[in-house]
Design a protein around this motif. Structure first.
Motif, PDB file in Angstrom:
ATOM      1  N   VAL A 192       6.057  -3.505  -4.769  1.00 43.45           N
ATOM      2  CA  VAL A 192       6.324  -2.287  -3.980  1.00 43.45           C
ATOM      3  C   VAL A 192       6.360  -1.071  -4.919  1.00 43.45           C
ATOM      4  N   ASP A 193       7.047  -1.214  -6.049  1.00 43.89           N
ATOM      5  CA  ASP A 193       7.071  -0.113  -7.023  1.00 43.89           C
ATOM      6  C   ASP A 193       5.672   0.112  -7.614  1.00 43.89           C
ATOM      7  N   ALA A 194       5.003  -0.983  -7.977  1.00 44.01           N
ATOM      8  CA  ALA A 194       3.683  -0.868  -8.611  1.00 44.01           C
ATOM      9  C   ALA A 194       2.681  -0.160  -7.703  1.00 44.01           C
ATOM     10  N   ALA A 195       2.878  -0.283  -6.392  1.00 39.47           N
ATOM     11  CA  ALA A 195       1.960   0.363  -5.439  1.00 39.47           C
ATOM     12  C   ALA A 195       2.010   1.885  -5.547  1.00 39.47           C
ATOM     13  N   VAL A 234      10.049   1.317   3.579  1.00 41.34           N
ATOM     14  CA  VAL A 234       9.037   0.260   3.513  1.00 41.34           C
ATOM     15  C   VAL A 234       8.767  -0.169   4.956  1.00 41.34           C
ATOM     16  N   VAL A 235       7.506  -0.111   5.358  1.00 35.76           N
ATOM     17  CA  VAL A 235       7.146  -0.482   6.744  1.00 35.76           C
ATOM     18  C   VAL A 235       6.092  -1.592   6.697  1.00 35.76           C
ATOM     19  N   PRO A 236       6.014  -2.399   7.782  1.00 35.75           N
ATOM     20  CA  PRO A 236       4.897  -3.344   7.826  1.00 35.75           C
ATOM     21  C   PRO A 236       3.582  -2.593   8.031  1.00 35.75           C
ATOM     22  N   LEU A 237       2.474  -3.219   7.625  1.00 39.14           N
ATOM     23  CA  LEU A 237       1.169  -2.561   7.700  1.00 39.14           C
ATOM     24  C   LEU A 237       0.892  -1.979   9.094  1.00 39.14           C
ATOM     25  N   ALA A 238       1.334  -2.704  10.128  1.00 37.88           N
ATOM     26  CA  ALA A 238       1.062  -2.258  11.502  1.00 37.88           C
ATOM     27  C   ALA A 238       1.731  -0.915  11.812  1.00 37.88           C
ATOM     28  N   ASP A 239       2.758  -0.552  11.027  1.00 36.45           N
ATOM     29  CA  ASP A 239       3.479   0.709  11.270  1.00 36.45           C
ATOM     30  C   ASP A 239       3.040   1.824  10.326  1.00 36.45           C
ATOM     31  N   PHE A 240       1.846   1.690   9.754  1.00 42.03           N
ATOM     32  CA  PHE A 240       1.299   2.689   8.826  1.00 42.03           C
ATOM     33  C   PHE A 240       1.319   4.086   9.453  1.00 42.03           C
ATOM     34  N   SER A 241       0.943   4.190  10.743  1.00 43.05           N
ATOM     35  CA  SER A 241       0.904   5.538  11.347  1.00 43.05           C
ATOM     36  C   SER A 241       2.297   6.123  11.522  1.00 43.05           C
ATOM     37  N   ARG A 242       3.299   5.248  11.695  1.00 47.63           N
ATOM     38  CA  ARG A 242       4.683   5.744  11.750  1.00 47.63           C
ATOM     39  C   ARG A 242       5.041   6.364  10.391  1.00 47.63           C
ATOM     40  N   GLY A 243       4.583   5.723   9.327  1.00 44.81           N
ATOM     41  CA  GLY A 243       4.789   6.262   7.977  1.00 44.81           C
ATOM     42  C   GLY A 243       4.096   7.601   7.798  1.00 44.81           C
ATOM     43  N   LEU A 244       2.855   7.709   8.307  1.00 40.54           N
ATOM     44  CA  LEU A 244       2.121   8.974   8.204  1.00 40.54           C
ATOM     45  C   LEU A 244       2.833  10.089   8.964  1.00 40.54           C
ATOM     46  N   VAL A 270       0.860  -1.187   0.000  1.00 41.41           N
ATOM     47  CA  VAL A 270       0.000   0.000   0.000  1.00 41.41           C
ATOM     48  C   VAL A 270       0.897   1.238   0.000  1.00 41.41           C
ATOM     49  N   GLY A 271       0.659   2.157  -0.943  1.00 50.92           N
ATOM     50  CA  GLY A 271       1.442   3.392  -0.997  1.00 50.92           C
ATOM     51  C   GLY A 271       0.779   4.468  -0.136  1.00 50.92           C
ATOM     52  N   ALA A 310       3.669   0.542   2.742  1.00 54.53           N
ATOM     53  CA  ALA A 310       3.380  -0.432   3.794  1.00 54.53           C
ATOM     54  C   ALA A 310       3.120  -1.776   3.125  1.00 54.53           C
ATOM     55  N   THR A 311       3.767  -2.832   3.631  1.00 53.14           N
ATOM     56  CA  THR A 311       3.591  -4.159   3.025  1.00 53.14           C
ATOM     57  C   THR A 311       2.770  -5.066   3.926  1.00 53.14           C
TER      58      THR A 311
END
Ligand SMILES: [Zn+2]
Length: 340
Positions: A141-144, A314-324, A35-36, A338-339
């Motif tokens: 990951v790129d395609a996302a 690249v972060v695991p889905l659970a770390d989406f908010s860290r990415g935000l 997910v990008g 997020a993968t």
């Protein structure tokens, strides 16, 4: 299965949700793999007064995955096919949709991940017409980065601003997800690229990406430098998405008859502007939001030819908010993925 849901403003939770129903005729079930993250996610996360939506809401506005199964025997997809999805649920019937101008649909049912449930979940069922195959050699990951980042920039630069080889473009916030894509796409057709970044550590990275001139907007006045670099003529095109903070200086950078294309307002939504300057200098200001579906395969083809996205993290889905949080502090250089 898991879904990452916004349960309140600024609160995301990874929860168990029911499996999607089996795909019907003309539909496919997709296993989401990447997910990008986009500024649109940040707007949604902070809470938008005008956004019509009901919480909890599964987030994720752009993603890539693999086909699990198709609802029709004559489907053009097979299990395991890599795909990306068009996340705006267009009506496919109005004049805009019929003309292939999907992002001007008169009856959209919403943007997935913003108004209605999005892609940050293990599996999703979609209408095949909104699913696009990923060409061989492009990673998921790129395609996302294709459905929103690449398609938005492709649409802004080539459909809207009609950027031509040899022109000069100013790309605002060159370290952002779409900024890095804009630099790459403009350089690929032989434009001169001037870009702004928010820190000295990003200057070399933007140069490595191909930018001809990089301005740290925190320490230098970018409009003065851009005018000097163009012999006081100004640039042909400005790529805007920063908004209030840069708007008037962006206009100052334009040459007579220049085009400013914008898809964002990260730093604020309201500005006061000089109308005399607008008409006397014959500027064209173009608003751009999303992209028609046809911009996605064009972006994917560029990736397949080697024009791959800059991935910041690249972060695991659970770390989406860290990415935000990383997006919000503008520390990024490129895209956060997020993968699953
Ligand atoms: Zn429509």
């Amino acid at each position: 299965m898991r879904a990452l849901q916004l349960v309140a403003d600024r609160r995301l939770e990874l929860v168990e949700v029911p499996e999607p129903p089996a795909p019907g005729p003309g539909q496919v079930e997709i296993a989401i793999k990447a997910v990008g993250l986009n500024h649109l996610d940040l707007w949604g996360f902070r809470g938008m007064a005008f956004a019509k939506r009901t919480l909890p809401l599964t987030v994720g506005v752009e993603a890539a995955g693999e086909i699990l199964r198709a609802g029709s025997v004559d489907s053009r997809f097979r299990p395991g096919d890599p795909v990306v999805m068009y996340g705006a649920l267009t009506c496919n019937a109005c004049p805009a949709c019929r003309a292939g101008r999907d992002n001007l649909c008169e009856n959209p049912a919403g943007v997935m991940g913003f108004h209605i449930d999005g892609f940050a979940r293990d599996r999703v069922v979609m209408d095949e017409r909104l699913v696009i195959p990923v060409p061989a050699g492009v990673s998921l990951v790129d395609a996302a980065c294709a459905p929103v980042a690449y398609a938005t920039v492709e649409h802004m630069l080539f459909d809207n601003a009609k950027l031509e080889p040899g022109e000069t473009i100013l790309v605002q916030a060159g370290g952002s997800g779409i900024g890095t894509v804009a630099i790459t796409m403009a350089k690929a057709i032989g434009c001169t690229v001037i870009t702004t970044v928010g820190g000295d550590e990003k200057v070399e990275k933007a140069k490595a990406l191909g930018a001809d001139h990089v301005i740290n907007y925190r320490t230098q006045r970018f409009a003065t430098i851009a005018r000097k670099l163009t012999g006081k003529q100004g640039v042909d095109v400005v790529f805007e998405h920063v908004g209030a903070e840069t708007w008037n200086d962006s206009l100052l950078c334009l040459k007579r008859g220049g085009r400013l294309v914008t898809c964002g307002s990260t730093s604020g939504v309201s500005v006061e502007m000089n109308l005399m300057q607008l008409f006397q200098r014959q500027f064209r200001i173009i608003g751009s939001f999303g992209a028609p579906l046809s911009a996605i395969p064009r972006g994917l083809a560029k990736m397949a030819s080697g024009m791959t996205p800059v991935i910041d993290t690249v972060v695991p889905l659970a770390d989406f908010s860290r990415g935000l949080a990383r997006l919000e502090t503008r520390r990024v250089f490129g895209k956060i993925i997020a993968t699953l």
